[in-house]
Design a protein around this motif. Structure first.
Motif, PDB file in Angstrom:
ATOM      1  N   ARG A   1       0.820  -1.200   0.000  1.00  0.00           N
ATOM      2  CA  ARG A   1       0.000   0.000   0.000  1.00  0.00           C
ATOM      3  C   ARG A   1       0.862   1.262   0.000  1.00  0.00           C
ATOM      4  O   ARG A   1       0.462   2.292  -0.538  1.00  0.00           O
TER       5      ARG A   1
ATOM      6  N   GLY B   1       0.307   4.068  -2.694  1.00  0.00           N
ATOM      7  CA  GLY B   1       0.022   5.439  -2.277  1.00  0.00           C
ATOM      8  C   GLY B   1       1.010   6.436  -2.848  1.00  0.00           C
ATOM      9  O   GLY B   1       0.621   7.520  -3.293  1.00  0.00           O
TER      10      GLY B   1
ATOM     11  N   ARG C   1      -0.103   9.469  -5.410  1.00  0.00           N
ATOM     12  CA  ARG C   1       0.159  10.870  -5.041  1.00  0.00           C
ATOM     13  C   ARG C   1       1.029  11.557  -6.082  1.00  0.00           C
ATOM     14  O   ARG C   1       0.851  12.751  -6.363  1.00  0.00           O
TER      15      ARG C   1
ATOM     16  N   THR D   1      -5.766  13.453   0.043  1.00  0.00           N
ATOM     17  CA  THR D   1      -6.064  12.367   0.967  1.00  0.00           C
ATOM     18  C   THR D   1      -5.747  11.032   0.325  1.00  0.00           C
ATOM     19  O   THR D   1      -5.690  10.912  -0.894  1.00  0.00           O
ATOM     20  N   SER D   2      -5.529  10.009   1.162  1.00  0.00           N
ATOM     21  CA  SER D   2      -5.327   8.633   0.703  1.00  0.00           C
ATOM     22  C   SER D   2      -6.189   7.730   1.566  1.00  0.00           C
ATOM     23  O   SER D   2      -6.533   8.066   2.701  1.00  0.00           O
ATOM     24  N   SER D   3      -6.540   6.544   1.030  1.00  0.00           N
ATOM     25  CA  SER D   3      -7.329   5.592   1.809  1.00  0.00           C
ATOM     26  C   SER D   3      -7.001   4.185   1.365  1.00  0.00           C
ATOM     27  O   SER D   3      -6.512   3.949   0.252  1.00  0.00           O
ATOM     28  N   ALA D   4      -7.282   3.227   2.236  1.00  0.00           N
ATOM     29  CA  ALA D   4      -7.036   1.821   1.921  1.00  0.00           C
ATOM     30  C   ALA D   4      -8.054   1.293   0.930  1.00  0.00           C
ATOM     31  O   ALA D   4      -7.776   0.396   0.146  1.00  0.00           O
TER      32      ALA D   4
ATOM     33  N   PRO E   1      -6.233   0.339  -2.904  1.00  0.00           N
ATOM     34  CA  PRO E   1      -5.825   1.667  -2.433  1.00  0.00           C
ATOM     35  C   PRO E   1      -6.343   2.751  -3.379  1.00  0.00           C
ATOM     36  O   PRO E   1      -6.511   2.534  -4.582  1.00  0.00           O
ATOM     37  N   SER E   2      -6.575   3.929  -2.835  1.00  0.00           N
ATOM     38  CA  SER E   2      -6.989   5.065  -3.654  1.00  0.00           C
ATOM     39  C   SER E   2      -6.386   6.325  -3.063  1.00  0.00           C
ATOM     40  O   SER E   2      -5.947   6.348  -1.905  1.00  0.00           O
ATOM     41  N   ALA E   3      -6.359   7.369  -3.852  1.00  0.00           N
ATOM     42  CA  ALA E   3      -5.836   8.654  -3.392  1.00  0.00           C
ATOM     43  C   ALA E   3      -6.539   9.763  -4.128  1.00  0.00           C
ATOM     44  O   ALA E   3      -6.885   9.627  -5.321  1.00  0.00           O
TER      45      ALA E   3
ATOM     46  N   TRP F   1      -7.050   5.005  -8.454  1.00  0.00           N
ATOM     47  CA  TRP F   1      -7.308   3.725  -7.803  1.00  0.00           C
ATOM     48  C   TRP F   1      -6.308   2.691  -8.325  1.00  0.00           C
ATOM     49  O   TRP F   1      -5.926   2.741  -9.505  1.00  0.00           O
TER      50      TRP F   1
END
Length: 514
Positions: free
Chosen positions: A303, A307, A311, A330-333, A353-355, A376
């Motif tokens: 991840r 990430g 980014r 922002t980032s998220s799992a 993962p996404s950002a 994604w």
């Protein structure tokens, strides 16, 4: 649309507050009003007309003689290289002209200048014969004639995902002394606008020059001589524009251009650079000095890797210099919402993962613009391709339009009650940018939703404000990258939309596996 924003509609209170300020302006007077037709001055005496004709004839004859003398001075009538103009004077000195090339030598030099960017993320857009003057003028290379050098030009992917204008020349002179004289004059900063130059140790005997070229752009050249051949490698990085973020980034681009020209110079066999020096230049330059990475099929495997990639690909502050940042990245799992229900159930979308980039906004009177990007990482390249294909299908079958109609729901409650009318959804062209060089087919989709935001008023007709929601997304390997632009009054200009799309596509290629 592709990315869920915090504000689903333009600020209706803001629109009404500034409505009275947007008064129509009077159109400027036309050119016809400024310059009237000539008034009839009456007839003149025949003797005056004859004298005027004689004077005009004399002036024309003198002009023709001056043109002939100028052409003769430049070698058109004296057997010099056809199509090549003389190099400009520099403090009373003029560089020697390169020699005429026969077909075999021209072909050999063509192979020499094309080699450094073979297999790189670059698209050659022009090539041909050049003479010494091109070291100053940067004129287009000639397709005919026997000028004494050969030049190739590329749009080359840089480490920031944008296109550098890269040029490589090789020019042959009568002697090594002539080539060295040309090198000295071509790298004299006093002969350039905004010039600064330094000798460098690698390649041996080379000089590097920064200057403002005839198009007003910053250009970095590295030149060196081997025998009677002079080589020039040029890089014109794209400017980030104005603003503090852009000015700081321009400085980084110029440093990278210096490393790029030296890395590509060392890729010429005649340069004789050592392996350690080449590795250092390539590491500092990134693309186009190195090819696109061929990462393992499972990359990114963590991840943290995913990430960092997302980014790096996202929209940056200097990409949308006319806007200001209003919310951080922002980032998220897993996915935190974004795609409409039509395509949200694709396998793996919510697990990967996404950002999301920072949100950039601009507001003036009734105008309100917002830009944001998102990425994604999906389980496979097939899933990423299906994701984009699903958007295209949902556009064709009307599913996206139904989703949008459902999302607008009840009118927003505030001092005024805004409603939405005249909903229209249409596909936009999404051609592959010139910087796309990966071997797999290009998969992208783009669309626009146009509506009218209706604002009731206490007196008079309601305000009807045009509002546009535009989206673009593409698949690259296992990644899906998208951006959304929300604008009022008029849609995002096509040039801006294509530029942002090209930058995101370029960054995805430059950053994969790194």
């Amino acid at each position: 649309m592709f990315v869920k924003l915090q504000h689903d509609r333009p600020d209706s209170e803001h629109m009404e507050e500034h409505h009275r300020a947007s008064e129509p302006r009077e159109a400027p007077p036309s050119a016809g009003a400024a310059f009237g037709a000539p008034s009839g001055a009456g007839s003149r005496a025949r003797a005056v007309r004859v004298a005027s004709s004689l004077r005009v004839g004399t002036l024309v004859a003198c002009l023709l003689l001056a043109i002939a003398a100028l052409l003769d001075d430049r070698g058109v009538f004296s057997g010099a290289v056809t199509g090549a103009q003389a190099a400009p004077l520099c403090d009373g000195r003029r560089a020697p002209e390169s020699v005429s090339l026969d077909g075999a030598e021209r072909a050999r030099l063509r192979g020499v200048v094309q080699a450094p960017l073979a297999g790189r993320a670059a698209s050659r857009y022009e090539q041909g014969s050049v003479g010494t003057a091109n070291l100053w003028t940067d004129d287009q290379p000639l397709q005919t004639g026997r000028a004494g050098g050969f030049e190739a030009r590329w749009w080359a992917l840089d480490a920031d995902g944008r296109g550098d204008d890269v040029v490589i020349d090789a020019l042959r002179y009568h002697s090594a002394a002539d080539a060295s004289r040309t090198l000295a004059l071509a790298t004299d900063p006093g002969c350039r606008h905004g010039g600064e130059a330094q000798p460098v140790a690698v390649p041996a005997g080379a000089r590097t020059l920064g200057w403002v070229n005839p198009d007003g752009a910053y250009q970095r050249d590295t030149l060196f001589v081997r025998g009677a051949l002079l080589y020039r490698i040029s890089d014109v990085p794209p400017s980030a524009g104005t603003g503090a973020a852009a000015r700081g980034h321009d400085g980084l681009l110029r440093l990278r251009a210096r490393a790029t020209t030296r890395a590509l110079a060392c890729a010429l066999p005649a340069a004789g650079c050592g392996a350690a020096a080449i590795a250092a230049f390539v590491a500092a330059a990134g693309p186009p000095a190195r090819p696109i990475a061929e990462a393992p099929s499972g990359w990114p495997s963590t991840r943290a890797e995913a990430g960092a990639f997302l980014r790096a690909v996202a929209i940056h502050p200097y990409d949308v210099q006319w806007m200001r940042q209003v919310r951080g990245a922002t980032s998220s799992a897993g996915d935190a919402g974004g795609p409409p229900p039509c395509v949200a159930n694709i396998a793996g979308l919510h697990r990967g993962p996404s950002a999301t980039s920072a949100v950039f906004a601009y507001r003036r009177r009734l105008a309100s613009d917002t830009v944001i990007s998102r990425g994604w990482i999906l389980p496979s390249q097939t899933a990423a391709t299906r994701f984009v294909a699903s958007y295209a299908a949902a556009l064709r079958n009307g599913c996206l339009e139904r989703d949008f109609q459902a999302s607008i729901g009840k009118p927003r409650t505030s001092r005024t009650r805004a409603t939405v009318a005249d909903v229209h959804l249409s596909a936009l062209p999404a051609p592959a940018p010139s910087i796309y060089v990966w071997h797999a087919p290009y998969r992208a989709a783009a669309l626009r939703i146009a509506v009218k935001i209706v604002l009731p008023r206490k007196a008079g007709r309601p305000l009807r404000i045009p509002y546009f929601d535009e989206g673009f997304l593409f698949a690259y390997r296992r990644a899906v990258i998208a951006f959304t632009a929300e604008t009022t009054l008029e849609p995002l200009p096509e040039a801006d939309r294509r530029y942002l799309a090209s930058v995101l596509v370029g960054r995805a290629q430059a950053g994969w596996g790194r």
